[in-house]
Design a protein around this motif. Sequence first.
Motif, PDB file in Angstrom:
ATOM      1  N   TYR A  74       0.831  -1.217   0.000  1.00 41.23           N
ATOM      2  CA  TYR A  74       0.000   0.000   0.000  1.00 41.23           C
ATOM      3  C   TYR A  74       0.859   1.258   0.000  1.00 41.23           C
ATOM      4  N   ALA A  75       1.910   1.269   0.813  1.00 37.64           N
ATOM      5  CA  ALA A  75       2.680   2.490   1.030  1.00 37.64           C
ATOM      6  C   ALA A  75       3.722   2.747  -0.044  1.00 37.64           C
ATOM      7  N   PHE A  76       4.177   1.700  -0.725  1.00 41.57           N
ATOM      8  CA  PHE A  76       5.258   1.880  -1.695  1.00 41.57           C
ATOM      9  C   PHE A  76       4.936   1.253  -3.050  1.00 41.57           C
ATOM     10  N   GLY A  77       4.821  -0.066  -3.083  1.00 39.54           N
ATOM     11  CA  GLY A  77       4.651  -0.761  -4.359  1.00 39.54           C
ATOM     12  C   GLY A  77       3.404  -0.351  -5.101  1.00 39.54           C
ATOM     13  N   GLY A  78       2.317  -0.181  -4.373  1.00 41.68           N
ATOM     14  CA  GLY A  78       1.076   0.218  -5.023  1.00 41.68           C
ATOM     15  C   GLY A  78       1.152   1.606  -5.630  1.00 41.68           C
ATOM     16  N   CYS A  79       1.910   2.485  -4.973  1.00 41.66           N
ATOM     17  CA  CYS A  79       2.089   3.836  -5.522  1.00 41.66           C
ATOM     18  C   CYS A  79       2.819   3.773  -6.865  1.00 41.66           C
ATOM     19  N   ILE A  80       3.840   2.915  -6.930  1.00 41.53           N
ATOM     20  CA  ILE A  80       4.572   2.750  -8.192  1.00 41.53           C
ATOM     21  C   ILE A  80       3.654   2.125  -9.241  1.00 41.53           C
ATOM     22  N   ASN A  81       2.892   1.112  -8.839  1.00 44.48           N
ATOM     23  CA  ASN A  81       2.003   0.463  -9.800  1.00 44.48           C
ATOM     24  C   ASN A  81       0.924   1.405 -10.309  1.00 44.48           C
ATOM     25  N   TYR A 201       6.978 -16.199  -9.053  1.00 38.42           N
ATOM     26  CA  TYR A 201       6.560 -17.200  -8.063  1.00 38.42           C
ATOM     27  C   TYR A 201       7.597 -18.320  -7.938  1.00 38.42           C
ATOM     28  N   CYS A 202       8.103 -18.788  -9.061  1.00 43.08           N
ATOM     29  CA  CYS A 202       9.088 -19.886  -9.036  1.00 43.08           C
ATOM     30  C   CYS A 202      10.411 -19.433  -8.418  1.00 43.08           C
ATOM     31  N   LEU A 203      10.766 -18.171  -8.623  1.00 46.35           N
ATOM     32  CA  LEU A 203      12.026 -17.666  -8.085  1.00 46.35           C
ATOM     33  C   LEU A 203      11.952 -17.370  -6.596  1.00 46.35           C
ATOM     34  N   TRP A 204      10.875 -16.690  -6.181  1.00 43.15           N
ATOM     35  CA  TRP A 204      10.856 -16.135  -4.826  1.00 43.15           C
ATOM     36  C   TRP A 204       9.601 -16.474  -4.026  1.00 43.15           C
ATOM     37  N   GLY A 205       8.695 -17.263  -4.586  1.00 43.79           N
ATOM     38  CA  GLY A 205       7.522 -17.678  -3.829  1.00 43.79           C
ATOM     39  C   GLY A 205       6.308 -16.804  -4.066  1.00 43.79           C
ATOM     40  N   LEU A 206       5.287 -17.026  -3.266  1.00 45.21           N
ATOM     41  CA  LEU A 206       3.986 -16.374  -3.453  1.00 45.21           C
ATOM     42  C   LEU A 206       3.977 -14.921  -2.993  1.00 45.21           C
ATOM     43  N   LYS A 207       4.734 -14.603  -1.944  1.00 44.95           N
ATOM     44  CA  LYS A 207       4.633 -13.269  -1.344  1.00 44.95           C
ATOM     45  C   LYS A 207       4.931 -12.124  -2.322  1.00 44.95           C
ATOM     46  N   PRO A 208       5.964 -12.209  -3.161  1.00 46.65           N
ATOM     47  CA  PRO A 208       6.187 -11.124  -4.117  1.00 46.65           C
ATOM     48  C   PRO A 208       5.033 -10.944  -5.112  1.00 46.65           C
ATOM     49  N   VAL A 209       4.406 -12.028  -5.522  1.00 44.33           N
ATOM     50  CA  VAL A 209       3.271 -11.934  -6.448  1.00 44.33           C
ATOM     51  C   VAL A 209       2.102 -11.234  -5.765  1.00 44.33           C
ATOM     52  N   ILE A 210       1.841 -11.619  -4.513  1.00 41.76           N
ATOM     53  CA  ILE A 210       0.776 -10.962  -3.745  1.00 41.76           C
ATOM     54  C   ILE A 210       1.119  -9.495  -3.515  1.00 41.76           C
ATOM     55  N   TYR A 211       2.382  -9.198  -3.237  1.00 46.64           N
ATOM     56  CA  TYR A 211       2.839  -7.814  -3.058  1.00 46.64           C
ATOM     57  C   TYR A 211       2.479  -6.965  -4.275  1.00 46.64           C
ATOM     58  N   LEU A 212       2.725  -7.480  -5.474  1.00 49.65           N
ATOM     59  CA  LEU A 212       2.440  -6.725  -6.692  1.00 49.65           C
ATOM     60  C   LEU A 212       0.939  -6.543  -6.906  1.00 49.65           C
ATOM     61  N   LEU A 222      -9.025   2.785  -2.479  1.00 50.33           N
ATOM     62  CA  LEU A 222      -9.088   3.880  -1.503  1.00 50.33           C
ATOM     63  C   LEU A 222      -7.666   4.320  -1.166  1.00 50.33           C
ATOM     64  N   HIS A 223      -7.176   5.292  -1.895  1.00 50.37           N
ATOM     65  CA  HIS A 223      -5.797   5.756  -1.769  1.00 50.37           C
ATOM     66  C   HIS A 223      -5.743   7.201  -2.261  1.00 50.37           C
ATOM     67  N   PRO A 224      -4.888   8.049  -1.657  1.00 50.64           N
ATOM     68  CA  PRO A 224      -4.837   9.457  -2.088  1.00 50.64           C
ATOM     69  C   PRO A 224      -4.638   9.650  -3.586  1.00 50.64           C
ATOM     70  N   ILE A 225      -3.777   8.820  -4.212  1.00 49.30           N
ATOM     71  CA  ILE A 225      -3.547   8.989  -5.647  1.00 49.30           C
ATOM     72  C   ILE A 225      -4.823   8.720  -6.438  1.00 49.30           C
ATOM     73  N   SER A 226      -5.686   7.835  -5.929  1.00 50.70           N
ATOM     74  CA  SER A 226      -6.916   7.504  -6.638  1.00 50.70           C
ATOM     75  C   SER A 226      -7.915   8.657  -6.657  1.00 50.70           C
ATOM     76  N   GLY A 227      -7.604   9.718  -5.964  1.00 55.71           N
ATOM     77  CA  GLY A 227      -8.448  10.899  -6.070  1.00 55.71           C
ATOM     78  C   GLY A 227      -8.577  11.393  -7.493  1.00 55.71           C
ATOM     79  N   HIS A 228      -7.600  11.070  -8.342  1.00 58.29           N
ATOM     80  CA  HIS A 228      -7.678  11.571  -9.720  1.00 58.29           C
ATOM     81  C   HIS A 228      -8.855  10.963 -10.474  1.00 58.29           C
ATOM     82  N   PHE A 229      -9.255   9.718 -10.118  1.00 61.39           N
ATOM     83  CA  PHE A 229     -10.397   9.113 -10.791  1.00 61.39           C
ATOM     84  C   PHE A 229     -11.653   9.964 -10.622  1.00 61.39           C
TER      85      PHE A 229
END
Length: 322
Positions: A74-81, A201-212, A222-229
């Motif tokens: 939420y705080a970092f990766g989602g902002c980049i995405n 997933y094969c390299l590092w497991g499920l957590k990185p996929v869920i992170y993305l 529900l995020h400040p950047i989504s205010g643009h919508f």
Amino acid sequence: MGNRVTREDFEWVYTEQPHTQRRKEILAKYPQIKTLMGPDPHLKWIVSGMVFMQLLACYLVKDLSWKWIFFWAYAFGGCINHSLTLAIHDISHNVAFGNKQAKWNRWFAVFANLPIGIPYSASFKKYHIDHHRYLGGDSLDVDIPTDFEGWFFCTPLRKLLWLFLQPLFYSLRPLYVNPKAITQMEIFNALIQFSVDLIIYCLWGLKPVIYLIAGTILCLGLHPISGHFIAEHYMFLKGYETYSYYGPLNWLTFNVGYHMEHHDFPSIPGCRLPMVKKIAAEYYDNLPHHQSWIRVLWDFVFDDSIGPYSRVKRLCKLAKES
């Protein structure tokens, strides 16, 4: 606080969208604006850096606990995405490599899509052209909420839920409002995306996929950047269907806040939209605009006069395809 909003239908208008006429007037008065059109030479490098930053993050989060996975999503990766979805928005207008290299733009959008975790870029391109050509068009502009959304999400609590579920509605609404045949590019987009997800997933497991994927869903909701919508086209003042935002979050979002300018000149990349406002200041300075996307979200939730129905709609004739 729990009362229904007073609006019970969209704001139907029977005029053409304002951007076409304003574009003609501005170009007649300031022909030098044409020099701003064309590709942004820096976009491909910025986007590539963001993609590789997220791949590095996948490696770094692989051993974190689940609570920290969702926190950083939420705080970092989602902002980049979320920022990458707006880069894809710019790329859909061919500003990464120019109109003469349209296919390069399509494939680069697929590359920019990789950290988002869900195939998105090809479908977005397919529908986004209609959003510009038929702004507010009934059954054509899938950016407009459905009647059910306008009717049901009409109290503060329900509007809050609607904001949280925005990624779901944006994904499913086109299939209901204006279904189109699946394109070859969409198939390639999905195959490449899911292949990369599987490799991670094969390299590092499920957590990185869920992170993305979690970052994408959370930060498109529900995020400040989504205010643009909400800020872009929800009618906060009667008679105005497009609004710009000139605040600091433009630095993270490829200037998507310069939305009036973008609809007037969609072939100008986001990095040059502030120059449009500067050159043709008298056309923009007196138009209503937003200063805070957080304030936009707050007003949307708690102002009974604003809700999913607060959109301009018009009947549009289908343009002939060249």
